[in-house]
Design an enzyme around this catalytic site. Structure first.
Site, PDB file in Angstrom:
ATOM      1  N   HIS A   1     -47.974  -4.901  12.437  1.00  0.00           N
ATOM      2  CA  HIS A   1     -47.006  -6.095  12.185  1.00  0.00           C
ATOM      3  C   HIS A   1     -47.872  -7.352  12.202  1.00  0.00           C
ATOM      4  O   HIS A   1     -47.114  -8.475  12.068  1.00  0.00           O
ATOM      5  CB  HIS A   1     -45.880  -6.127  13.112  1.00  0.00           C
ATOM      6  N   LYS A  23     -46.583  -2.454   5.336  1.00  0.00           N
ATOM      7  CA  LYS A  23     -45.728  -3.466   5.558  1.00  0.00           C
ATOM      8  C   LYS A  23     -46.022  -4.887   4.685  1.00  0.00           C
ATOM      9  O   LYS A  23     -45.458  -4.838   3.657  1.00  0.00           O
ATOM     10  CB  LYS A  23     -45.933  -3.671   7.207  1.00  0.00           C
ATOM     11  N   SER A  41     -43.298  -4.250  17.436  1.00  0.00           N
ATOM     12  CA  SER A  41     -42.431  -4.215  16.215  1.00  0.00           C
ATOM     13  C   SER A  41     -40.934  -4.463  16.457  1.00  0.00           C
ATOM     14  O   SER A  41     -40.137  -4.742  15.726  1.00  0.00           O
ATOM     15  CB  SER A  41     -42.430  -2.930  15.572  1.00  0.00           C
TER      16      SER A  41
HETATM   17  C1  LIG Z   1     -44.977   0.688  11.317  1.00  0.00           C
HETATM   18  C2  LIG Z   1     -45.876   1.048  12.265  1.00  0.00           C
HETATM   19  C3  LIG Z   1     -46.988   2.097  12.136  1.00  0.00           C
HETATM   20  C4  LIG Z   1     -46.799   2.891  11.020  1.00  0.00           C
HETATM   21  O1  LIG Z   1     -47.226   2.568   9.946  1.00  0.00           O
HETATM   22  P1  LIG Z   1     -46.776   3.381   8.597  1.00  0.00           P
HETATM   23  O2  LIG Z   1     -48.092   3.053   7.698  1.00  0.00           O
HETATM   24  O3  LIG Z   1     -45.595   3.099   8.200  1.00  0.00           O
HETATM   25  O4  LIG Z   1     -47.144   4.989   8.914  1.00  0.00           O
HETATM   26  C5  LIG Z   1     -47.901   2.297  13.144  1.00  0.00           C
HETATM   27  N1  LIG Z   1     -47.889   1.394  13.953  1.00  0.00           N
HETATM   28  C6  LIG Z   1     -47.174   0.467  14.280  1.00  0.00           C
HETATM   29  C7  LIG Z   1     -47.327  -0.590  15.463  1.00  0.00           C
HETATM   30  C8  LIG Z   1     -46.178   0.153  13.479  1.00  0.00           C
HETATM   31  O5  LIG Z   1     -45.233  -0.763  13.473  1.00  0.00           O
END
Ligand SMILES: *Cc1c(COP(=O)(O)O)cnc(C)c1O
Length: 395
Positions: free
Chosen positions: A211, A242, A183
């Site tokens: 992502h 996301k 990320s």
């Molecule tokens: C954003 C992210 C998360 C967390 O996801 P949420 O639904 O916001 O809790 C977990 N793992 C990775 C790799 C992320 O980028």
């Protein structure tokens, strides 16, 4: 007067302020579309993870509103007692079909999904092999499992294999876990090679596709699809927060594992189910992606344009191969000053420093989105060029 037993916190906060690492919250008064209302100012959004613009999509909003009428606002029970709605089941089937896996479990967040999946699969007698740049939620999930954590060099499969050889014999079971798309840098894990090594030693495999879903793979089917590894990775973690534009996490993969997690995953057993409105929005998002690749195609054409223009301007974009566009600046104070100047000129792009990224590797992270028009991107590029010159980052 601060309570004497809490003065240490004042010192910690002051240290954060002095080092430029103190996080100031920006407050939003709009959907996270191409343009947003942030701290009372209309700005171009290069900051959220709304990759496909789905967060404000009418189809998702309509589905959420209908679900409130049908189910109310809160489930008032955990999934395993009285909180499982038919919507949850429908979503789990839809996302499993979309990703080409046998089954899935919908949870409150991606963060939670890592906790839900890791602890039941490994314990004190086991070992987790974890990429050095894995997301905080993987790290925390690994710690909660009480397994031995062995960190291998970022995306380095030779190092992974050496560590498996060294440590696996001392433990009962092993599991390798990696982000699919990282990320902070926008690079991707060599999933095919990781899978091959894990298979060779009989190690379980898990990838966090937060992502990657809605971004990479055919029509946004994710990192496993990107590498053509269907049915091979044991566990895929995902998020609906996301590209899917809503909220919630998912553990997808082999049926036997998902069946087991329904019995053992603590966030599933001990924390309330996701609301009907959120679940319905996720389901609508999956339908949108399953029906058409238009949004994913636009995301990639925007990404190709924006990144190639930024490189022509002389910016260092690190090793990104995805819409995540880190503008590498190094010094955290420079990154914060850059972000502040961007905001003054009407662009919302946050500076990221330690602990989100390593010390000395501060950056502005631009998130390209399908919601951006050509004019939006050109405005972004002109502004980056002007401020880059002003602050001596580019010539
Ligand atoms: C954003 C992210 C998360 C967390 O996801 P949420 O639904 O916001 O809790 C977990 N793992 C990775 C790799 C992320 O980028």
């Amino acid at each position: 007067m601060t309570d004497p037993k809490l003065t240490w916190i004042e010192e910690e906060l002051r240290a954060l302020q002095d080092s430029g690492l103190f996080i100031n919250l920006r407050v939003i008064d709009s959907p996270p579309g191409a343009w947003m209302e942030v701290d009372g100012k209309r700005v171009l959004n290069l900051c959220t993870n709304n990759y496909l613009g789905l967060a404000g999509d009418e189809r998702l909003k309509r589905a959420a509103k209908q679900a409130i009428d049908d189910y109310g606002v809160g489930p008032t029970a955990v999934r395993s007692i009285a909180g499982t709605l038919s919507l949850h089941i429908e979503l789990e089937k839809a996302i499993a079909a979309f990703k080409g896996v046998e089954d899935s479990l919908y949870l409150q967040a991606g963060f939670v999904a890592n906790q839900a999946a890791l602890a039941p699969l490994v314990g004190r007698e086991d070992v987790i092999f974890s990429d050095s740049l894995n997301h905080a939620s993987i790290i925390d999930g690994a710690r909660l499992s009480r397994a031995k954590i062995v960190v291998y060099e970022h995306t380095n499969v030779a190092d992974l294999e050496a560590k498996i050889k060294e440590f696996l014999p001392q433990y009962r079971r092993g599991l390798v876990v990696t982000d699919g798309v990282f990320s902070m840098d926008g690079d991707i894990a060599p999933l095919d090679e990781i899978y091959a090594v894990a298979e060779k030693y009989g190690v379980m495999t898990m990838v966090d596709d937060a992502h990657g879903e809605g971004v990479v793979g055919e029509g946004g089917r994710g990192i496993v699809d990107h590498f053509g590894l269907h049915g091979k990775f044991d566990v895929e973690i995902g998020t609906f927060s996301k590209a899917f534009g809503a909220i919630g996490g998912v553990v997808a993969g082999k049926k036997i594992i998902v069946d087991f997690l329904r019995q053992r995953a603590r966030p599933f057993l001990f924390s309330n189910a996701v609301t009907a409105a959120d679940t319905a929005a996720c389901l609508a998002a999956v339908h949108v992606l399953a029906e058409s690749t238009t949004l994913v195609d636009r995301l990639w054409s925007n990404t190709d344009y924006f990144k190639s223009e930024m490189m022509l301007l002389g910016f260092d974009l690190g090793k990104s191969v995805t819409p995540i566009t880190p503008v590498m600046l190094g010094d955290v104070k420079l990154a914060k000053a850059f972000s502040r100047r961007l905001f003054e000129e009407g662009i919302f792009a946050m500076a990221l420093g330690f602990p989100t990224v390593p010390h000395g590797m501060a950056r502005i992270r631009v998130m390209v989105s399908a919601a951006l028009s050509q004019d939006d991107m050109d405005f972004g590029l002109e502004t980056f060029a002007a401020i880059g010159k002003e602050l001596g980052v580019v010539a």
